[in-house]
Design an enzyme around this catalytic site. Structure first.
Site, PDB file in Angstrom:
ATOM      1  N   LYS A   1       0.819  -1.260  -0.195  1.00 42.78           N
ATOM      2  CA  LYS A   1       0.061  -0.089   0.116  1.00 42.78           C
ATOM      3  C   LYS A   1       0.905   1.280  -0.071  1.00 42.78           C
ATOM      4  O   LYS A   1       0.740   2.340  -0.787  1.00 42.78           O
ATOM      5  CB  LYS A   1      -0.780  -0.003   1.282  1.00 42.78           C
ATOM      6  CG  LYS A   1      -1.797   1.297   1.379  1.00 42.78           C
ATOM      7  CD  LYS A   1      -2.426   1.599   2.731  1.00 42.78           C
ATOM      8  CE  LYS A   1      -1.339   2.277   3.377  1.00 42.78           C
ATOM      9  NZ  LYS A   1      -1.938   3.001   4.643  1.00 42.78           N
TER      10      LYS A   1
ATOM     11  N   ASP B   1      -6.191   1.005   0.883  1.00 36.74           N
ATOM     12  CA  ASP B   1      -6.484   1.084   2.117  1.00 36.74           C
ATOM     13  C   ASP B   1      -7.720   0.489   2.875  1.00 36.74           C
ATOM     14  O   ASP B   1      -8.465  -0.121   1.924  1.00 36.74           O
ATOM     15  CB  ASP B   1      -6.176   2.484   2.873  1.00 36.74           C
ATOM     16  CG  ASP B   1      -7.079   3.579   2.333  1.00 36.74           C
ATOM     17  OD1 ASP B   1      -8.083   2.971   1.706  1.00 36.74           O
ATOM     18  OD2 ASP B   1      -7.039   4.663   2.655  1.00 36.74           O
TER      19      ASP B   1
END
Length: 211
Positions: free
Chosen positions: A122, A140
């Site tokens: 991420k 996320d």
């Protein structure tokens, strides 16, 4: 409702119409500052991170300067950001590695970024997308939740959702769509009480009114 390619295209069009032009909430002025801010953002709000980085970056905003601080001083600077022991350890190790192996510059390569301590998929996607303008979708908690509720991309893991989103969204819109999904998750499609009654996507969302 059955979420077809046409429905997904409508979802994307609405997200772009409502959230087009939105930017990251994190404050930064370099790829390095963004990298540190994203590492600090784990289980912490962007607003809190901005308070922390404003204080930290006024004293040290380069890998050399933060590495020179040492662990105790760094922990004291980021203590209000949560999980600060682990974050400080990773940030210090990352700064040392950037200085030692990459000439003090944040590497503009997805795989290389993930070699840095505390940097997962991420974080690497965020840095590649926002700092280096490379098409990417960082998943996320907001992106994961919204994508699954819309069935824009269904998956049990962030990687599965990322791959699904890349198939559903045109490549040239990947980086922007990442922000659209985040802002929708923050403002409307919240974890506990999604505001379906006022959601611009309600007509094309299979989860509208379910939770």
């Amino acid at each position: 409702m059955r979420v077809t390619k046409k429905v997904k295209a409508e979802q994307i069009a609405i997200l772009e119409c409502v959230y087009g032009g939105t930017k990251p909430e994190l404050h930064f002025s370099s790829a390095f500052e963004l990298l540190i801010a994203v590492i600090l953002s784990a289980q912490c709000t962007d607003k809190r991170v901005n308070v922390t980085t404003a204080r930290l970056f006024s004293k040290a905003n380069t890998p050399e300067a933060i590495a020179a601080m040492g662990l105790s001083a760094l922990e004291a600077e980021i203590k209000d950001c949560g999980l600060y022991h682990t974050k400080a350890k990773n940030i210090l190790a990352t700064c040392q590695m950037i200085c030692r192996e990459y000439g003090g510059e944040v590497p503009a390569d997805f795989e290389t970024l993930q070699k840095l301590p505390g940097v997962g998929r991420k974080t690497a996607n965020v840095v590649m997308s926002v700092a280096f303008h490379y098409p990417a979708i960082a998943v996320d908690t907001h992106v994961f939740r919204v994508a699954n509720r819309l069935k824009l991309a269904v998956g049990k893991t962030p990687l599965a959702v990322e791959e699904g989103l890349k198939k559903a969204i045109p490549r040239e819109k990947w980086s922007d769509a990442h922000h659209w999904l985040i802002w929708h998750g923050r403002k409307i499609c919240k974890a506990r009480k999604p505001a379906c009654a006022s959601c611009p996507l309600a007509a094309v969302c299979p989860s509208a009114g379910v939770e």
